[in-house]
Design a protein around this motif. Structure first.
Motif, PDB file in Angstrom:
ATOM      1  N   VAL A  88       0.856  -1.185   0.000  1.00 41.84           N
ATOM      2  CA  VAL A  88       0.000   0.000   0.000  1.00 41.84           C
ATOM      3  C   VAL A  88       0.887   1.229   0.000  1.00 41.84           C
ATOM      4  N   GLY A  89       0.447   2.281  -0.681  1.00 42.99           N
ATOM      5  CA  GLY A  89       1.209   3.529  -0.727  1.00 42.99           C
ATOM      6  C   GLY A  89       0.794   4.472   0.388  1.00 42.99           C
ATOM      7  N   GLY A  90       1.490   5.583   0.468  1.00 40.27           N
ATOM      8  CA  GLY A  90       1.152   6.581   1.479  1.00 40.27           C
ATOM      9  C   GLY A  90       2.079   7.775   1.403  1.00 40.27           C
ATOM     10  N   PHE A  91       1.652   8.834   0.711  1.00 39.23           N
ATOM     11  CA  PHE A  91       2.468  10.027   0.554  1.00 39.23           C
ATOM     12  C   PHE A  91       2.053  11.089   1.569  1.00 39.23           C
ATOM     13  N   ALA A  92       3.028  11.627   2.274  1.00 35.82           N
ATOM     14  CA  ALA A  92       2.793  12.751   3.194  1.00 35.82           C
ATOM     15  C   ALA A  92       4.150  13.332   3.581  1.00 35.82           C
ATOM     16  N   PRO A  93       4.266  14.644   3.645  1.00 34.69           N
ATOM     17  CA  PRO A  93       5.516  15.246   4.114  1.00 34.69           C
ATOM     18  C   PRO A  93       5.678  15.000   5.608  1.00 34.69           C
ATOM     19  N   LEU A  94       6.863  15.265   6.116  1.00 36.18           N
ATOM     20  CA  LEU A  94       7.161  15.012   7.519  1.00 36.18           C
ATOM     21  C   LEU A  94       6.089  15.574   8.441  1.00 36.18           C
ATOM     22  N   GLU A  95       5.689  16.827   8.203  1.00 38.41           N
ATOM     23  CA  GLU A  95       4.715  17.474   9.093  1.00 38.41           C
ATOM     24  C   GLU A  95       3.336  16.839   9.001  1.00 38.41           C
ATOM     25  N   GLY A  96       3.076  16.113   7.904  1.00 39.60           N
ATOM     26  CA  GLY A  96       1.744  15.546   7.712  1.00 39.60           C
ATOM     27  C   GLY A  96       1.620  14.082   8.065  1.00 39.60           C
ATOM     28  N   ILE A  97       2.720  13.449   8.453  1.00 38.67           N
ATOM     29  CA  ILE A  97       2.662  12.029   8.802  1.00 38.67           C
ATOM     30  C   ILE A  97       1.929  11.845  10.129  1.00 38.67           C
ATOM     31  N   THR A  98       0.977  10.925  10.131  1.00 40.64           N
ATOM     32  CA  THR A  98       0.292  10.588  11.377  1.00 40.64           C
ATOM     33  C   THR A  98       0.739   9.207  11.846  1.00 40.64           C
ATOM     34  N   GLU A  99       0.592   8.968  13.132  1.00 35.62           N
ATOM     35  CA  GLU A  99       0.971   7.669  13.666  1.00 35.62           C
ATOM     36  C   GLU A  99       0.129   6.558  13.043  1.00 35.62           C
ATOM     37  N   ALA A 100      -1.146   6.856  12.820  1.00 33.74           N
ATOM     38  CA  ALA A 100      -2.035   5.848  12.232  1.00 33.74           C
ATOM     39  C   ALA A 100      -1.603   5.498  10.812  1.00 33.74           C
ATOM     40  N   ASP A 101      -1.241   6.515  10.006  1.00 34.80           N
ATOM     41  CA  ASP A 101      -0.801   6.260   8.637  1.00 34.80           C
ATOM     42  C   ASP A 101       0.509   5.480   8.622  1.00 34.80           C
ATOM     43  N   TRP A 102       1.440   5.868   9.499  1.00 35.04           N
ATOM     44  CA  TRP A 102       2.724   5.167   9.593  1.00 35.04           C
ATOM     45  C   TRP A 102       2.510   3.687   9.922  1.00 35.04           C
ATOM     46  N   ASP A 103       1.677   3.425  10.925  1.00 33.10           N
ATOM     47  CA  ASP A 103       1.428   2.039  11.342  1.00 33.10           C
ATOM     48  C   ASP A 103       0.726   1.245  10.247  1.00 33.10           C
ATOM     49  N   HIS A 104      -0.192   1.898   9.522  1.00 34.06           N
ATOM     50  CA  HIS A 104      -0.926   1.219   8.451  1.00 34.06           C
ATOM     51  C   HIS A 104       0.026   0.781   7.343  1.00 34.06           C
ATOM     52  N   VAL A 105       0.856   1.694   6.877  1.00 36.09           N
ATOM     53  CA  VAL A 105       1.786   1.378   5.787  1.00 36.09           C
ATOM     54  C   VAL A 105       2.785   0.316   6.207  1.00 36.09           C
ATOM     55  N   HIS A 106       3.319   0.437   7.415  1.00 37.21           N
ATOM     56  CA  HIS A 106       4.330  -0.513   7.870  1.00 37.21           C
ATOM     57  C   HIS A 106       3.725  -1.878   8.217  1.00 37.21           C
ATOM     58  N   SER A 107       2.474  -1.895   8.656  1.00 41.23           N
ATOM     59  CA  SER A 107       1.844  -3.183   8.987  1.00 41.23           C
ATOM     60  C   SER A 107       1.664  -4.042   7.751  1.00 41.23           C
ATOM     61  N   ILE A 108       1.529  -3.414   6.594  1.00 38.26           N
ATOM     62  CA  ILE A 108       1.357  -4.146   5.335  1.00 38.26           C
ATOM     63  C   ILE A 108       2.691  -4.338   4.636  1.00 38.26           C
ATOM     64  N   ASN A 109       3.409  -3.238   4.387  1.00 36.46           N
ATOM     65  CA  ASN A 109       4.603  -3.286   3.542  1.00 36.46           C
ATOM     66  C   ASN A 109       5.821  -3.904   4.218  1.00 36.46           C
ATOM     67  N   LEU A 110       5.863  -3.914   5.528  1.00 35.28           N
ATOM     68  CA  LEU A 110       7.019  -4.472   6.224  1.00 35.28           C
ATOM     69  C   LEU A 110       6.618  -5.637   7.120  1.00 35.28           C
ATOM     70  N   LYS A 111       5.882  -5.356   8.165  1.00 28.96           N
ATOM     71  CA  LYS A 111       5.520  -6.407   9.119  1.00 28.96           C
ATOM     72  C   LYS A 111       4.747  -7.542   8.448  1.00 28.96           C
ATOM     73  N   GLY A 112       3.730  -7.207   7.682  1.00 29.21           N
ATOM     74  CA  GLY A 112       2.914  -8.239   7.041  1.00 29.21           C
ATOM     75  C   GLY A 112       3.723  -9.110   6.099  1.00 29.21           C
TER      76      GLY A 112
END
Length: 249
Positions: A88-112
């Motif tokens: 899954v993708g997820g574009f956001a600049p540093l100031e716009g990154i949320t913890e929920a978005d970070w966890d979502h992307v990493h739960s699929i692209n890395l952990k999963g």
């Protein structure tokens, strides 16, 4: 027929690059199992693949992946080729990154992906082959791509470690890292509307030495090469399929 009588599992195989790979494996004689999250596209893909079997499963759900592997073990006894493509993708600049978005992307692209490998390799034997979809995002900085790039860079190094660990079992593990490929994933980036996607595509094409985006079947051809005996002396590699974007820029 490089995959005749081979049992293949494609995680994330109901659309885009995954579907192209599923269809290519089937065309070369494989018995193909694949997963996806959308039941409609799973059904459409299943209907297009003789003998193919689709499962509704989210790679972020480790228990669900384990259940798919158990079903394949019960029906076929083994997995010969594993292609981990879910992402899954997820574009956001540093100031716009949320913890929920970070966890979502990493739960699929890395952990999963890591735990999918752990569950599937249990029923893989000597001579097995694994291909994982990486990304050129792990090779070069792109503004707004920090979350996705971090996940794919972590995945790339983890897979190199696992490729080394699997050597005694004579199982090969390689990555394919696509550049800009026109897939449904490109149009599902959170916070990006159609105009944003169009601008992103124009920007990418302007920077690609081949001056075009790639197609899903071009990635699938690279996947099948690495999965086949044609690549029998290749493991731990990361093949860039990017129109020269990283190599020639």
């Amino acid at each position: 027929m490089r995959f005749e009588d081979k049992v293949v599992l494609v995680l994330g195989g109901n659309s885009g690059m995954g579907l192209a790979a599923v269809q290519a494996f089937a065309a070369e004689g494989a018995k193909v199992h694949f997963t996806g999250r959308n039941p409609d596209t799973i059904a459409e893909a299943e209907a297009s693949i003789p003998g193919g079997k689709g499962y509704q499963s989210d790679i972020a759900d480790i228990t669900a992946t384990e259940a798919v592997v158990a079903q394949i073990e019960a029906s076929d006894g083994r997995i010969d080729v594993l292609y981990i493509n879910a992402g899954v993708g997820g574009f956001a600049p540093l100031e716009g990154i949320t913890e929920a978005d970070w966890d979502h992307v990493h739960s699929i692209n890395l952990k999963g992906c890591v735990f999918a490998l752990q569950k599937a390799v249990r029923i893989m034997g000597e001579g097995g082959s694994i291909v994982v979809t990486g990304s050129i995002g792990a090779h070069g900085p792109l503004e707004g791509n920090g979350t996705y790039a971090a996940a794919k860079a972590g995945l790339a190094m983890a897979m190199k470690v696992f490729a080394k660990e699997l050597l005694p079992r004579k199982i090969r593990l390689n990555m394919v890292s696509p550049g800009p490929i026109d897939t449904p994933l490109l149009h599902r980036n959170p916070g990006m509307g159609p105009e944003d996607v169009a601008r992103l595509k124009e920007m990418m094409i302007a920077n690609i030495p081949m001056h075009r985006m790639g197609e899903s079947d071009e990635v699938a051809k690279a996947v099948l090469f690495l999965a086949s005996d044609d690549a029998s002396f290749i493991t731990g590699a990361d093949l860039l399929v990017d129109g020269g974007l990283i190599e020639l820029s």
